[in-house]
Design a protein around this motif. Structure first.
Motif, mmCIF file in Angstrom:
data_model
loop_
_atom_site.group_PDB
_atom_site.id
_atom_site.type_symbol
_atom_site.label_atom_id
_atom_site.label_comp_id
_atom_site.label_asym_id
_atom_site.label_seq_id
_atom_site.Cartn_x
_atom_site.Cartn_y
_atom_site.Cartn_z
ATOM 1 N N UNK A 183 -27.877 19.600 -3.612
ATOM 2 C CA UNK A 183 -26.538 19.346 -3.089
ATOM 3 C C UNK A 183 -26.588 18.750 -1.688
ATOM 4 N N UNK A 184 -27.500 19.256 -0.856
ATOM 5 C CA UNK A 184 -27.620 18.728 0.497
ATOM 6 C C UNK A 184 -28.117 17.280 0.494
ATOM 7 N N UNK A 185 -29.088 16.987 -0.367
ATOM 8 C CA UNK A 185 -29.578 15.613 -0.449
ATOM 9 C C UNK A 185 -28.491 14.665 -0.951
ATOM 10 N N UNK A 186 -27.749 15.072 -1.969
ATOM 11 C CA UNK A 186 -26.682 14.223 -2.489
ATOM 12 C C UNK A 186 -25.582 14.018 -1.453
ATOM 13 N N UNK A 187 -25.237 15.082 -0.730
ATOM 14 C CA UNK A 187 -24.223 14.954 0.321
ATOM 15 C C UNK A 187 -24.705 14.026 1.430
ATOM 16 N N UNK A 188 -25.967 14.190 1.843
ATOM 17 C CA UNK A 188 -26.500 13.349 2.915
ATOM 18 C C UNK A 188 -26.597 11.898 2.515
ATOM 19 N N UNK A 189 -27.055 11.611 1.286
ATOM 20 C CA UNK A 189 -27.169 10.221 0.839
ATOM 21 C C UNK A 189 -25.798 9.567 0.767
ATOM 22 N N UNK A 190 -24.812 10.280 0.230
ATOM 23 C CA UNK A 190 -23.465 9.709 0.132
ATOM 24 C C UNK A 190 -22.873 9.381 1.493
#
Length: 337
Positions: A183-190
């Motif tokens: 979730x953190x990686x997806x939030x950061x990439x977005x």
């Protein structure tokens, strides 16, 4: 009675891979995410508040507000790029496949990426929205203009690729930790794509929704993946048996087993009748035709010579030994004299 340490060890012990089912909770989350997905699409199509918020963020230009982190985020956004992330996760899941003796990890990754490409790719091409750097009019939704950024592919790929690791986790604690990291990686990439100005905020929101829908739909494909795994294993075993069959059925050379290649000692074969070695009729070094040897009779099988006759051929100049010589010659004598 078990202590707390024993309970923790039992919780961390790897178990057999459990195929998740589409429960009511998962189905409810899937329905709610679908509603959010449709709401974002309708809001952008009607040029309502999502589009106004997109323009506010775009005109704020985050990459100019914090230029010191621009270089780092240029590298960080690669964690949402499909090629590098798919290779990295496939390598890890390949190792898990080898250790667990099952093809399920790789099949789950392949199925999720196939669903992602089909759904997100179709939405990108169908709605054709332009990105912030190619916008033509302030306040417009830039839809059906030949673009391919709605929804955000980087964001959806980050959700699916890293979320698959949490989906395949074998213990509850590992699943929780993997879910938080994904979730953190997806939030950061977005948010990084918004900072760099390559996506609208609504693109990123729709990408999160699209990736989550793919992960939530995976239990519906567990049965087809199980059948595909059984078929692939059957084909593998059949090919392996076919490859090993010629080696197991190799013909044995006439005359006994041959020595090893590194054994250079001469091989002495038994000598048969007539000085020929056993098997010489079948082995011809120069490849010329060779007739099989005729049977050799021993002396005891020959026709014996009896006193009643001679083996020499008769001659007209010779007088038979049985005939008596005449008295004129004085040299003959009768048989038996």
């Amino acid at each position: 009675m078990r202590t707390n340490d024993e309970l923790v060890r039992l919780e961390e012990r790897p178990t057999e891979p459990v195929r998740p089912r589409m429960t009511r909770t998962r189905l409810g989350i899937f329905a709610a995410t679908s509603v959010v997905y449709l709401a974002i699409v309708v809001g952008v199509l009607t040029t309502s508040w999502p589009v106004r918020f997109d323009w506010q963020v775009m005109l704020f230009r985050p990459y100019k507000q914090w230029p010191e982190i621009h270089t780092f985020l240029d590298y960080f956004v690669v964690l949402g790029q499909r090629g590098p992330t798919a290779v990295a996760v496939a390598a890890w899941l390949g190792w898990c496949t080898y250790k667990q003796k099952t093809l399920r990890p790789l099949l789950v990754l392949g199925t999720s990426l196939l669903l992602l490409n089909a759904t997100v790719g179709a939405a990108k091409i169908g709605m054709g929205r332009l990105g912030p750097h190619y916008a033509t009019a302030i306040g417009s939704n830039e839809m059906f203009a030949g673009g391919d950024i709605f929804p955000s592919g980087h964001t959806a790929n980050a959700v699916v690729t890293w979320g698959v690791l949490a989906y395949l986790a074998t213990t509850p604690r590992t699943r929780r930790i993997s879910s938080v990291i994904a979730a953190m990686l997806a939030l950061g990439v977005g948010m990084t794509t918004v900072y760099l100005g390559t996506h609208w905020m609504s693109d990123v929101t729709l990408g999160w929704s699209a990736g989550l829908l793919v992960l939530l739909a995976l239990p519906w494909f567990e049965a087809p993946m199980a059948r595909a795994e059984a078929w692939l294993l059957a084909v593998w075993h059949r090919l392996r048996r076919t490859a090993l069959a010629p080696a197991q059925l190799a013909p044995v050379a006439i005359g006994g087993p041959r020595p090893a290649a590194d054994d250079q000692r001469p091989v002495r074969e038994p000598v048969g009748v007539g000085g020929r070695t056993a098997g010489s009729a079948a082995r011809v070094p120069d490849g010329r035709p060779h007739l099989s040897p005729k049977p050799h009779t021993v002396r005891s099988e020959r026709t014996p010579v009896t006193p009643s006759g001679s083996r020499r051929p008769p001659s007209p100049d010779r007088t038979p030994r049985t005939a008596p010589l005449g008295p004129a010659t004085g040299r003959g004598r009768t048989v038996g004299s």
